[in-house]
Design a protein around this motif. Structure first.
Motif, PDB file in Angstrom:
ATOM      1  N   TYR A 234     -10.294   6.528  -2.265  1.00 17.37           N
ATOM      2  CA  TYR A 234     -10.236   7.988  -2.118  1.00 17.37           C
ATOM      3  C   TYR A 234     -11.035   8.360  -0.869  1.00 17.37           C
ATOM      4  O   TYR A 234     -12.250   8.181  -0.824  1.00 17.37           O
ATOM      5  CB  TYR A 234     -10.821   8.663  -3.356  1.00 17.37           C
TER       6      TYR A 234
ATOM      7  N   TYR B 245      -5.375   6.157  -0.991  1.00 17.50           N
ATOM      8  CA  TYR B 245      -4.601   4.938  -0.707  1.00 17.50           C
ATOM      9  C   TYR B 245      -4.688   4.025  -1.927  1.00 17.50           C
ATOM     10  O   TYR B 245      -5.742   3.928  -2.567  1.00 17.50           O
ATOM     11  CB  TYR B 245      -5.156   4.220   0.526  1.00 17.50           C
ATOM     12  N   GLN B 246      -3.576   3.354  -2.216  1.00 18.88           N
ATOM     13  CA  GLN B 246      -3.561   2.514  -3.415  1.00 18.88           C
ATOM     14  C   GLN B 246      -2.627   1.323  -3.229  1.00 18.88           C
ATOM     15  O   GLN B 246      -1.594   1.424  -2.564  1.00 18.88           O
ATOM     16  CB  GLN B 246      -3.107   3.335  -4.621  1.00 18.88           C
ATOM     17  N   THR B 247      -3.021   0.205  -3.834  1.00 16.62           N
ATOM     18  CA  THR B 247      -2.145  -0.963  -3.906  1.00 16.62           C
ATOM     19  C   THR B 247      -2.450  -1.715  -5.193  1.00 16.62           C
ATOM     20  O   THR B 247      -3.459  -1.458  -5.857  1.00 16.62           O
ATOM     21  CB  THR B 247      -2.337  -1.889  -2.683  1.00 16.62           C
ATOM     22  N   THR B 248      -1.569  -2.623  -5.529  1.00 16.18           N
ATOM     23  CA  THR B 248      -1.828  -3.538  -6.645  1.00 16.18           C
ATOM     24  C   THR B 248      -1.788  -4.960  -6.105  1.00 16.18           C
ATOM     25  O   THR B 248      -1.088  -5.243  -5.119  1.00 16.18           O
ATOM     26  CB  THR B 248      -0.784  -3.384  -7.755  1.00 16.18           C
TER      27      THR B 248
ATOM     28  N   TRP C 151       3.869  10.111  -3.362  1.00 21.34           N
ATOM     29  CA  TRP C 151       3.359   8.892  -2.713  1.00 21.34           C
ATOM     30  C   TRP C 151       4.323   8.458  -1.618  1.00 21.34           C
ATOM     31  O   TRP C 151       5.539   8.624  -1.745  1.00 21.34           O
ATOM     32  CB  TRP C 151       3.210   7.769  -3.731  1.00 21.34           C
TER      33      TRP C 151
ATOM     34  N   VAL D 144      -5.434  -2.884  -9.804  1.00 19.00           N
ATOM     35  CA  VAL D 144      -5.158  -1.673  -9.032  1.00 19.00           C
ATOM     36  C   VAL D 144      -6.373  -1.347  -8.168  1.00 19.00           C
ATOM     37  O   VAL D 144      -7.479  -1.155  -8.683  1.00 19.00           O
ATOM     38  CB  VAL D 144      -4.832  -0.475  -9.948  1.00 19.00           C
TER      39      VAL D 144
ATOM     40  N   TRP E  66       0.829  -1.205   0.000  1.00 20.98           N
ATOM     41  CA  TRP E  66       0.000   0.000   0.000  1.00 20.98           C
ATOM     42  C   TRP E  66       0.868   1.263   0.000  1.00 20.98           C
ATOM     43  O   TRP E  66       1.944   1.288   0.588  1.00 20.98           O
ATOM     44  CB  TRP E  66      -0.917   0.022   1.209  1.00 20.98           C
TER      45      TRP E  66
ATOM     46  N   LYS F 138      -7.788   1.329  -5.490  1.00 28.15           N
ATOM     47  CA  LYS F 138      -7.573   2.705  -5.026  1.00 28.15           C
ATOM     48  C   LYS F 138      -8.754   3.124  -4.162  1.00 28.15           C
ATOM     49  O   LYS F 138      -9.905   2.847  -4.504  1.00 28.15           O
ATOM     50  CB  LYS F 138      -7.427   3.655  -6.213  1.00 28.15           C
TER      51      LYS F 138
END
Length: 865
Positions: free
Chosen positions: A152, A88-91, A47, A148, A37, A150
């Protein structure tokens, strides 16, 4: 049997048999998304690594963008964070095994709070409630390779200010520190389904969080899965437990034949089972069964906390499609709220036995919830159980706690008074918000209803009293009668319609209580019906001895403030300039304001002599708080069965602060917690001199069987001379409060002055195996003529620490031992040493003996004047 998937079979390490392979295919697969993350401020480009579960404040700290908000005055400079949006973001990649499942869902256990969720740039969820769980079908949006995810997070302040501005009136929110947050008088906390204390309280900072605060995972399944299992206890007694297994199954198609069974896991005995056909969608079914001569679950101190493991299996085509195991304590639990000659009772009846509730109010353990560890949960619950508590009230301005909290309460016998999450405020509970509240209630009642510890569900904290007794209703009526009618309808729909309907539908055997405190629907609380919050001592400035006169059927709140001990203060206020209770830093960590510090000082100087310095002030403040709450607890227990519960405010803190807590933020026990351990024992020996000049000793027993004992009452000079000693063989009835000794005080004093003596009462029971002792003073502490004391020590190694023996020549009051800031715990502290006697204390510490010898600090009350 369906043909196994050969690709999966080759990939699996569990391929020893076709059956194992098939079972693996059938069971739902789950993968937590807690790696990789990153996060950023929405309007900026940089980031940074993020921790999930977590919140934005802890991620900012981890990346050294902000300093610790709890240190000195740092909280003030953190108020910009809640005005920003965060991303926040992750793959993630899913294995072929998961991708081949017919159904793939994304499950969020908790999103704080206004969150738009995107998968591969497709918006799949708009979340708007911190307390709800969210489940989204994602198979149509998944890619074979990298995906992906994400999220918000919208600023809760920016989302809710327009709602506030659109109204011609304001909703009351008495503890929302909007001014500290830089939003003037816009108390927007009532518009968000979010922990109220995040916006500030009179013991907590204003740190309004956002983030993925509970786990997020992907779940993949075929055909059908268990959605929920409710082990509904319809009737339980020592002869038989009549149970209904209420099961929800979600199927993705019509299934002609499935088998559902409930097994007692420890014995392997199948308790109930049947074949069913499933329709596409949600299926609900019931499996009745009974257990003969069940092992009952008891609260702490009354018996064993036996937990059954009930395993529910869903089988399709001879394969286990899903399984769930629930740990359940079997018990009959009722809240008895019935008319009697004095008003209306309020008490717990467990397995047919009236139980006097001994406990405290509980708040969240941190402002940043995800960093509370399982070890901290265990310590917190054990710190309740180990001082003989049998109930904690989860207060309505925090959260519905983590599963581990209730699991530990089940294990250690701590009953839970569960508030819904509303406190000291009014809410616009209509339309979408009321429906959101209803869904929140359903989520949490269903999640928690299998726990033996849940004693009752309560609509809110103090909202009913605020409306009727604090003048809120009158203010709205004066402003505009139409506003009063609107808000009262919302209030009534929320607490008297929606929430009780949810409890009745989803936990039919559970008790719902509209508010705390509560006596009746058309007015505020009182001292002869229901429960009461008693704050005349403290907020009302009445003297501590009023605790001996005030009555209630159940004291669900009362309390007395203190600062943390000096070693704890030094962690957040390390500079000498901070070491004054009115310094800027100490005032920032006192959310009751100067008024609260003045109350501490006034009460202290009214009860004790002037302390010699800041450190002595902190120590004496602990003794003051401990003495005050000890007085209250003993009075409440003596008044049994008119009074059947005492829950002091509060068990713990969410940050380092002056508060009503008996344990500080760092887990250190204050004097109050040590005093509580003695006051909450199964038998209480309580001496008291009444206004007519009679010295009495009352004995209170929570035991379920009567017992005999020897009561010894002594009047002793502080220098050691015994003036009078009385011995009685006594019988102590089960579950009773009785006066077992009385004598004119003048006769007991034998010509001595009250200032020069103390009363020592000790009850020996169980053939001398257990002693219950108590010391009682006939005047205020500042009037007691404490002599100078000489305390000597000897230290012997024991496992995990040392045994410290302390001897005193004269009476030593409230002896406090400390090891500096070392991580140490004590078998006892703030104890009295009788003249010419000794006390042995076990100190558990990593310190070597030579360091302990140098570092061990010993003080008594007379040292600190």
């Amino acid at each position: 049997m369906k043909k196994p998937n050969l690709n999966l079979k080759r990939a699996s390490v569990l391929t020893s048999t076709l059956l194992c392979s098939a079972l693996l295919i059938a069971a739902p697969l789950r993968r937590e998304l807690n790696e990789g993350w990153k996060f950023k401020q929405a309007r900026l480009n940089n980031w940074y690594p993020a921790t999930v579960p977590g919140v934005v404040h802890t991620d900012l700290m981890d990346n050294k963008i902000i300093e610790d908000p709890f240190f000195r005055l740092n909280e003030r400079s953190m108020q910009w964070i809640d005005k920003e949006d965060w991303v926040y973001q992750t793959t993630f990649h899913l294995t072929p095994e998961m991708m081949e499942r017919q159904n793939i869902e994304l499950v969020f256990k908790g999103l704080d709070t206004y969150a738009d969720v995107y998968l591969n740039e497709k918006k799949i969820l708009e979340a708007n409630n911190m307390f709800r769980e969210w489940r989204v079908v994602i198979k149509p949006h998944l890619e074979a390779g990298e995906n992906v995810l994400k999220i918000y997070f919208h600023s809760p302040i920016k989302v809710d200010i327009p709602k506030c501005d659109a109204l011609p009136y304001q909703y009351e929110a008495s503890n929302d520190q909007s001014e500290n947050g830089g939003v003037f008088n816009k108390k927007v906390s009532v518009f968000a389904r979010k922990a109220g204390y995040h916006y500030g309280w009179d013991w907590g900072p204003r740190l309004v969080t956002s983030g993925i605060w509970r786990p997020v995972y992907v779940e993949a399944w075929d055909d059908a899965r268990l959605n929920d299992v409710f082990i509904r206890q319809q009737e339980v007694n020592k002869n038989c437990a009549t149970i209904l297994g209420e099961i929800e199954i979600l199927a993705d198609k019509e299934i002609e034949k499935a088998n559902i069974s409930i097994t007692e896991a420890s014995s392997g005995r199948v308790l109930a089972g049947q074949s069913v056909s499933l329709k596409k969608g949600m299926n609900k079914m019931s499996l009745p069964f009974s257990i003969r001569n069940p092992k009952l679950w008891w609260s702490n101190g009354l018996g064993e906390q036996y937990l059954y493991d009930f395993r529910t299996d869903l089988t399709i085509d001879n394969r286990t499609a899903d399984t769930q195991t629930k740990k359940v304590g079997l018990r009959s639990l009722k809240i008895i709220n019935q008319p009697d000659k004095d008003g209306k009772t309020f008490y717990v009846e467990l397995n047919g036995v009236p139980v006097f509730a001994k406990g405290a109010n509980y708040i969240p353990q941190d402002n940043f919830l995800p960093r509370v560890t399982r070890e901290q949960y265990e310590k917190t619950i054990l710190d309740a159980a180990n001082v003989h508590m049998n109930m904690l009230r989860i207060w309505g301005g925090g959260i519905y706690e983590e599963d581990v909290f209730y699991e530990l309460c089940d294990r250690y016998g701590i009953l839970v008074w569960q508030d819904f999450m509303f406190a000291c405020s009014l809410y616009p509970a209509e339309g979408e918000l009321l429906e959101n509240i209803r869904q929140e209630a359903i989520d949490n009642v269903k999640r928690l209803r299998n726990h033996a510890c849940i004693a009752l569900w309560c609509g809110n904290n103090e909202c009913n009293d605020a409306w009727f007794n604090w003048g809120w209703q009158k203010r709205y009526k004066k402003q505009n009668p139409e506003y009063e009618q609107i808000i009262w309808k919302q209030f009534n729909d929320q607490y008297n319609v929606t929430l009780p309907q949810v409890v009745k539908e989803y936990a039919p055997e559970s008790f719902y209580w509209p508010s705390s405190p509560f006596a009746r629907y058309d007015g505020g609380s009182d001292d002869h019906n229901g429960d009461r919050h008693y704050w005349e001592v403290w907020h009302g400035k009445k003297p501590i001895e009023m605790y001996n006169k005030e009555r209630s059927r159940f004291f669900s709140e009362y309390g007395f403030q203190s600062f943390p001990e000096f070693e704890s203060v030094k962690r957040y206020a390390p500079c000498e300039e901070d070491w004054n209770i009115y310094s800027e830093v100490m005032m920032s960590h006192q959310r009751g304001g100067a008024h609260a510090n003045e109350l501490i000082e006034t009460y202290l100087l009214n009860e004790y002599r002037k302390p010699r310095d800041f450190e002595a002030f902190l120590y004496m403040n602990h003794v003051l708080q401990g003495d005050a709450i000890k007085t209250a607890i003993e009075a409440h227990r003596r008044d049994m069965p008119y009074c059947m519960g005492t829950l002091f405010w509060q068990h713990n803190d969410c940050w380092p602060v002056a508060s009503w807590a008996s344990r500080d933020y760092y887990g250190r026990w204050k004097a109050q917690h040590y005093f509580t351990r003695k006051a909450y024992r199964d038998i209480l020996v309580s001496p008291i001199a009444d206004e007519s000049g009679i010295l009495k000793v009352q004995v209170v027993s929570d035991r379920l069987k009567s017992c005999g004992g020897k009561l010894e009452v002594s009047v002793i000079k502080l220098t050691g001379e015994v003036l009078n000693q009385y011995n009685r063989n006594v019988k102590i009835d089960a579950n009773s409060s009785r006066t077992l000794f009385s004598i004119p005080l003048e006769e007991a004093l034998n010509g001595a002055r009250k200032e020069d003596v103390f009363v020592h009462a000790v009850l020996s029971t169980d053939k001398g195996k257990n002693d219950y002792a108590n010391n009682y003073f006939l005047v205020k502490q500042k009037e007691v003529n404490y002599p100078h004391v000489m305390i000597t020590k000897s230290i012997q190694p024991i496992e995990d620490g040392f045994e410290v023996t302390l001897n005193s020549d004269n009476f030593a009051r409230a002896v406090f031992i400390a090891t500096g800031d070392a991580n140490s715990s004590f078998s006892d502290n703030y104890f009295d040493i009788l003249p010419g006697s000794s006390v042995k204390v076990e100190v558990y510490t990593d310190l070597p003996q030579n360091v302990l010898e140098k570092q061990l600090k010993i003080v008594s009350l007379s040292d600190e004047y």
